[in-house]
Design a protein around this motif. Structure first.
Motif, PDB file in Angstrom:
ATOM      1  N   ILE A 271      12.326   5.470   9.758  1.00 41.03           N
ATOM      2  CA  ILE A 271      12.265   4.040   9.384  1.00 41.03           C
ATOM      3  C   ILE A 271      13.552   3.679   8.663  1.00 41.03           C
ATOM      4  O   ILE A 271      13.825   4.153   7.564  1.00 41.03           O
ATOM      5  CB  ILE A 271      11.039   3.765   8.487  1.00 41.03           C
ATOM      6  CG1 ILE A 271       9.752   4.119   9.227  1.00 41.03           C
ATOM      7  CG2 ILE A 271      11.024   2.297   8.057  1.00 41.03           C
ATOM      8  CD1 ILE A 271       8.493   3.931   8.403  1.00 41.03           C
ATOM      9  N   ARG A 272      14.358   2.809   9.281  1.00 40.21           N
ATOM     10  CA  ARG A 272      15.618   2.347   8.691  1.00 40.21           C
ATOM     11  C   ARG A 272      15.435   0.882   8.298  1.00 40.21           C
ATOM     12  O   ARG A 272      15.681  -0.037   9.070  1.00 40.21           O
ATOM     13  CB  ARG A 272      16.770   2.508   9.683  1.00 40.21           C
ATOM     14  CG  ARG A 272      17.051   3.961  10.036  1.00 40.21           C
ATOM     15  CD  ARG A 272      18.143   4.107  11.082  1.00 40.21           C
ATOM     16  NE  ARG A 272      18.468   5.496  11.334  1.00 40.21           N
ATOM     17  CZ  ARG A 272      17.810   6.288  12.174  1.00 40.21           C
ATOM     18  NH1 ARG A 272      16.772   5.778  12.836  1.00 40.21           N
ATOM     19  NH2 ARG A 272      18.164   7.546  12.361  1.00 40.21           N
ATOM     20  N   ALA A 273      14.928   0.701   7.080  1.00 44.19           N
ATOM     21  CA  ALA A 273      14.631  -0.644   6.589  1.00 44.19           C
ATOM     22  C   ALA A 273      15.224  -0.814   5.206  1.00 44.19           C
ATOM     23  O   ALA A 273      15.572   0.151   4.519  1.00 44.19           O
ATOM     24  CB  ALA A 273      13.123  -0.873   6.556  1.00 44.19           C
ATOM     25  N   ALA A 274      15.353  -2.086   4.805  1.00 43.62           N
ATOM     26  CA  ALA A 274      15.882  -2.394   3.477  1.00 43.62           C
ATOM     27  C   ALA A 274      14.753  -2.614   2.483  1.00 43.62           C
ATOM     28  O   ALA A 274      14.810  -2.135   1.351  1.00 43.62           O
ATOM     29  CB  ALA A 274      16.785  -3.625   3.541  1.00 43.62           C
ATOM     30  N   VAL A 275      13.704  -3.370   2.910  1.00 42.62           N
ATOM     31  CA  VAL A 275      12.586  -3.674   2.013  1.00 42.62           C
ATOM     32  C   VAL A 275      11.273  -3.448   2.753  1.00 42.62           C
ATOM     33  O   VAL A 275      11.231  -3.361   3.984  1.00 42.62           O
ATOM     34  CB  VAL A 275      12.646  -5.135   1.502  1.00 42.62           C
ATOM     35  CG1 VAL A 275      13.866  -5.358   0.647  1.00 42.62           C
ATOM     36  CG2 VAL A 275      12.628  -6.113   2.677  1.00 42.62           C
ATOM     37  N   CYS A 276      10.197  -3.362   1.982  1.00 39.11           N
ATOM     38  CA  CYS A 276       8.867  -3.184   2.584  1.00 39.11           C
ATOM     39  C   CYS A 276       7.812  -3.821   1.697  1.00 39.11           C
ATOM     40  O   CYS A 276       8.024  -4.020   0.492  1.00 39.11           O
ATOM     41  CB  CYS A 276       8.553  -1.699   2.766  1.00 39.11           C
ATOM     42  SG  CYS A 276       8.375  -0.791   1.209  1.00 39.11           S
ATOM     43  N   THR A 277       6.697  -4.171   2.320  1.00 37.89           N
ATOM     44  CA  THR A 277       5.509  -4.636   1.603  1.00 37.89           C
ATOM     45  C   THR A 277       4.341  -3.803   2.096  1.00 37.89           C
ATOM     46  O   THR A 277       4.097  -3.729   3.300  1.00 37.89           O
ATOM     47  CB  THR A 277       5.230  -6.122   1.863  1.00 37.89           C
ATOM     48  OG1 THR A 277       6.411  -6.875   1.636  1.00 37.89           O
ATOM     49  CG2 THR A 277       4.119  -6.625   0.961  1.00 37.89           C
ATOM     50  N   ILE A 278       3.645  -3.168   1.171  1.00 36.58           N
ATOM     51  CA  ILE A 278       2.609  -2.199   1.555  1.00 36.58           C
ATOM     52  C   ILE A 278       1.235  -2.684   1.105  1.00 36.58           C
ATOM     53  O   ILE A 278       1.048  -3.123  -0.032  1.00 36.58           O
ATOM     54  CB  ILE A 278       2.903  -0.816   0.946  1.00 36.58           C
ATOM     55  CG1 ILE A 278       4.259  -0.309   1.462  1.00 36.58           C
ATOM     56  CG2 ILE A 278       1.805   0.188   1.289  1.00 36.58           C
ATOM     57  CD1 ILE A 278       4.715   0.978   0.838  1.00 36.58           C
ATOM     58  N   PHE A 279       0.277  -2.570   2.041  1.00 37.90           N
ATOM     59  CA  PHE A 279      -1.108  -2.965   1.764  1.00 37.90           C
ATOM     60  C   PHE A 279      -1.999  -1.725   1.940  1.00 37.90           C
ATOM     61  O   PHE A 279      -2.059  -1.157   3.031  1.00 37.90           O
ATOM     62  CB  PHE A 279      -1.551  -4.069   2.726  1.00 37.90           C
ATOM     63  CG  PHE A 279      -0.720  -5.324   2.636  1.00 37.90           C
ATOM     64  CD1 PHE A 279      -1.065  -6.333   1.761  1.00 37.90           C
ATOM     65  CD2 PHE A 279       0.422  -5.459   3.412  1.00 37.90           C
ATOM     66  CE1 PHE A 279      -0.289  -7.480   1.672  1.00 37.90           C
ATOM     67  CE2 PHE A 279       1.196  -6.595   3.324  1.00 37.90           C
ATOM     68  CZ  PHE A 279       0.850  -7.609   2.450  1.00 37.90           C
ATOM     69  N   PRO A 280      -2.666  -1.281   0.885  1.00 34.69           N
ATOM     70  CA  PRO A 280      -3.524  -0.080   1.011  1.00 34.69           C
ATOM     71  C   PRO A 280      -4.748  -0.373   1.869  1.00 34.69           C
ATOM     72  O   PRO A 280      -5.294  -1.481   1.842  1.00 34.69           O
ATOM     73  CB  PRO A 280      -3.908   0.227  -0.438  1.00 34.69           C
ATOM     74  CG  PRO A 280      -3.801  -1.080  -1.145  1.00 34.69           C
ATOM     75  CD  PRO A 280      -2.689  -1.839  -0.472  1.00 34.69           C
ATOM     76  N   LEU A 281      -5.172   0.619   2.620  1.00 35.54           N
ATOM     77  CA  LEU A 281      -6.399   0.538   3.410  1.00 35.54           C
ATOM     78  C   LEU A 281      -7.449   1.374   2.681  1.00 35.54           C
ATOM     79  O   LEU A 281      -7.356   2.599   2.632  1.00 35.54           O
ATOM     80  CB  LEU A 281      -6.166   1.073   4.825  1.00 35.54           C
ATOM     81  CG  LEU A 281      -5.111   0.339   5.651  1.00 35.54           C
ATOM     82  CD1 LEU A 281      -4.899   1.025   6.997  1.00 35.54           C
ATOM     83  CD2 LEU A 281      -5.504  -1.124   5.856  1.00 35.54           C
TER      84      LEU A 281
END
Length: 707
Positions: A271-281
């Motif tokens: 994964i080559r990304a700058a930012v992320c938003t994570i939602f737990p399952l």
């Protein structure tokens, strides 16, 4: 929405047709009950169920709410109910559903519910009229209600969005709300994990313009979480183990757009990304992984809607997983029932061992294995069947409980799954050349809490390590195998004792057939444990003449007296049998030939000194015995070999003048010139010769060779 209207809408769900619903709201104000939940609306289908449910749930409703997940409970001896906590419009609520019971009825509990002097039987017809349900069915109903309540909370999210506009935040529109609402309805009908992920991710991409999305879900063991790209990313992104999951679902990263930091990048370099938003399952306290958006600017209110969608997806994934587990358990139960029928047709231990090992290997695709059973003494183990190695060679191995991998499993009673025998600290051993892989499974064979053996399997067909699912499947089968082994052994033992009379009716000693069985068992044990074993054949001299002269009654009495002399000369662990006619056989486990010669002399001397009525009329004027001695392993390794060797020694004793002991000669001794038969001498001289030339000379030579 008014409280009554909420219940009315919920009751439209077909699954709630037979349920009573009661809505509780957390009270506020300066009263003693501040902070407690009190009922604010109810739709009662059955008053008795409602009363029992009220007594159970109301006392600890704060605890249920703090858990934050739907709860399904059994109470009152057989009633079922569920509680769903949620917040709406800034207030806390608990919805309680009741009105069904399990199939069985507990009369003791009914007695406690009876009123006005009634008894349990007065309530029985009433309770029998209630609808029945299983725990899983009530759990599914609770999940449907939870999803429906989530839909009612969407307008609240819309209100928050409009408030955000006034504060300068990015709002969400009616289209986004409608998309999420429709997605949650579709999720409710989804039947597979793939369908759930597709519905959720399609909605996020279309409604919130996500650039790329990944999903992490647990593997079969639940110890790691493979990460899959579902939009704008490669399919296989790597795996996050359970210990590293906190890097992705830490509170400061959940629902917020944060930097894709170095630790996360190290675990998922694809994964080559700058930012992320994570939602737990997460569903009902169970961690199911996470949903991650990359290089997408997710505003607060959009994150709220996506979080609700992720929660609905998690709930549905949990429900699908439980359904799959139940289906798998049912399929396994059916398969085990089929295997039971197959194994019940087998009436031979050897065929049963072969079938058990074959079935176990097929269940987990193993190519090598063995079945070991613990000896009756609880110390040694015997390999009774193998796959991938020679059985005769395996049976010669000396195995002990507590020693080696299988020995430790036999001692602890705990199954062992090893992925790499060289790296696993529990075994830490070099891999053997005959094993193609380094992975193995050892399962204890148990009857209740007693371990009777071990089932060992290794080398998957694809040479990959065994899994926790393999272990669970094999454990279920091992329980069945243990019962079949016990059943077959009991049947064979019962049949053996029914077919054979194990004792000689005249002397009370074991008979010849039982002797053969026991001697073979002792030979196997001696072979496994590296012990000596010696047999002594005893034959009365000139017994036919004695029987003819003194009569059969006197002959029978002489045989009884001889049996008593032999028994008194042996240990409790030794075995003595009447081999036939006037011939007897003694089996001395754990005894060398030197030691057995001492016992043989005790028997010979005892018979010689015994006064038998009428013995003065036979040729030697004394009823005496000749004895032949043979030992395992030097004189033979099988029943037939040992009997043959001792028989030859016995007849050599007869040929040398009777009333003496002759030991079987080893192969090296057989090459020496044969002793000449001594000339006829008086009885006293022959008796002395038996004691000095044969017995003492052999004993002295044997002791010197050992020294």
């Amino acid at each position: 929405m008014p409280f009554g209207d909420l219940l009315t809408e919920l009751k439209r769900l077909p699954a709630l047709d037979r349920y009573s619903l009661t809505l509780y709201r957390r009270c506020a104000g300066a009263v003693a009950s501040i902070g407690r939940f009190e009922p604010c609306a109810t739709m009662v289908e059955d008053h008795l169920c409602r009363e029992v449910s009220r007594q159970f749930f109301e006392e600890n409703m704060e605890v249920f709410f703090d858990e934050g997940t739907p709860s399904v409970c059994r109470y009152g001896g057989g009633f079922f109910g569920f509680l769903i906590p949620f917040s709406m419009s800034g207030e806390d609520f608990c919805l309680v559903g009741d009105g069904v019971r399990e199939a069985s009825i507990d009369l003791w509990q009914l007695a406690s519910l009876a009123r006005d002097g009634g008894d349990a039987f007065s309530l029985l017809p009433y309770v029998e009229s209630l609808c029945t349900a299983s725990y899983e069915e009530v759990e599914n109903v609770a999940e449907q209600v939870r999803l429906k309540i989530e839909q009612y909370r969407l307008p609240e999210a819309a209100g928050s969005a409009h408030a955000a506009v006034a504060q300068g935040q990015e709002p969400v529109g009616d289209a986004e709300l409608a998309a999420v609402s429709q997605a949650m309805e579709r999720l409710d009908k989804a039947a597979t994990v793939t369908a759930c992920i597709a519905i959720c991710c399609e909605t996020i991409v279309s409604a919130f313009q996500a650039a790329s999305i990944a999903v992490a879900l647990p593997d079969n063991d639940g110890k790691s979480f493979p990460v899959t790209g579902v939009w704008g990313l490669p399919d296989e992104l790597g795996t996050v183990n359970a210990d590293s999951l906190h890097l992705f679902v830490a509170p400061e990263k959940v629902k917020k757009t944060v930097l894709w930091d170095g630790k996360m990048r190290a675990l998922l370099p694809e994964i080559r990304a700058a930012v992320c938003t994570i939602f737990p399952l997460k569903a009902q306290g169970e961690r199911l992984g996470f949903l991650a958006l990359f290089d997408t600017d997710v505003h607060t209110n959009a994150a709220l809607l996506i979080s609700m969608l992720a929660g609905a997806m998690a709930g549905k994934l949990s429900s699908i997983g439980k359904d799959a587990t139940r289906s798998k358990e049912n399929a396994l139960s059916e398969r085990l029932m089929s295997l039971t029928d197959t194994l019940l047709q087998i009436d031979s231990k050897d065929l049963l061992y072969e079938s058990i090992l074959k079935i176990a290997s097929e269940l987990i695709d193993a190519t090598q294995g063995s079945i070991m059973l613990i000896d009756k003494d609880g110390v040694g183990m015997q390999i009774v069947f193998t796959q991938g190695m020679t059985l005769n060679v395996a049976r010669c191995l000396q195995l002990k409980v507590g020693k080696g991998i299988a020995g430790m499993v036999a001692k602890t009673g705990q199954p062992l799954l090893v992925n790499d025998v060289e790296k696993d600290s529990r075994v830490a051993m070099a891999n053997r050349s005959r094993f193609k892989s380094k992975s193995l499974i050892c399962i204890p064979l148990k009857l209740k809490d007693k371990v009777i053996g071990v089932l060992n399997l290794s080398d998957k067909k694809n040479l990959r390590p065994f899994t926790h699912s393999d272990l669970q499947l094999l454990t279920s089968f091992a329980n069945l195998a243990s019962l079949m082994i016990e059943r077959t052994e009991v049947l064979e033992e019962s049949e053996r004792f029914e077919q054979l009379s194990v004792t000689d009716p005249l002397t009370g000693l074991y008979n010849r057939r039982f002797l053969k069985s026991r001697l073979e068992e002792e030979l196997n044990r001696s072979m496994r444990q590296g012990l000596n074993l010696t047999i002594i054949f005893i034959d009365l001299d000139f017994f036919k003449s004695y029987n003819d002269l003194c009569g059969h009654l006197a002959g029978d009495e002489a045989l009884k007296l001889t049996a008593d002399i032999i028994k008194d000369s042996l240990r409790d662990m030794d075995i003595v049998a009447r081999y036939g006619g006037e011939e007897f056989c003694a089996v001395l486990p754990g005894t060398s030939k030197v030691e057995a010669m001492i016992v043989a002399e005790r028997i010979r001397a005892g018979i010689e000194s015994k006064r038998f009525p009428g013995e003065s009329d036979i040729p030697l004027r004394r009823l005496t015995a000749s004895l032949g001695v043979a030992s395992f392993p030097e004189d033979g390794r099988s029943f037939n070999d040992l009997v043959h060797a001792s028989d030859i020694a016995l007849y050599e004793a007869k040929a040398r003048g009777r009333n003496r002991i002759v030991a079987a000669r080893t192969s090296s001794e057989r090459g020496e010139p044969k002793h000449e038969i001594p000339e006829h001498r008086p009885v006293q001289t022959q008796s002395a010769l038996a004691k000095t030339l044969d017995f003492n000379a052999y004993l002295e030579a044997s002791l010197q060779s050992k020294g």
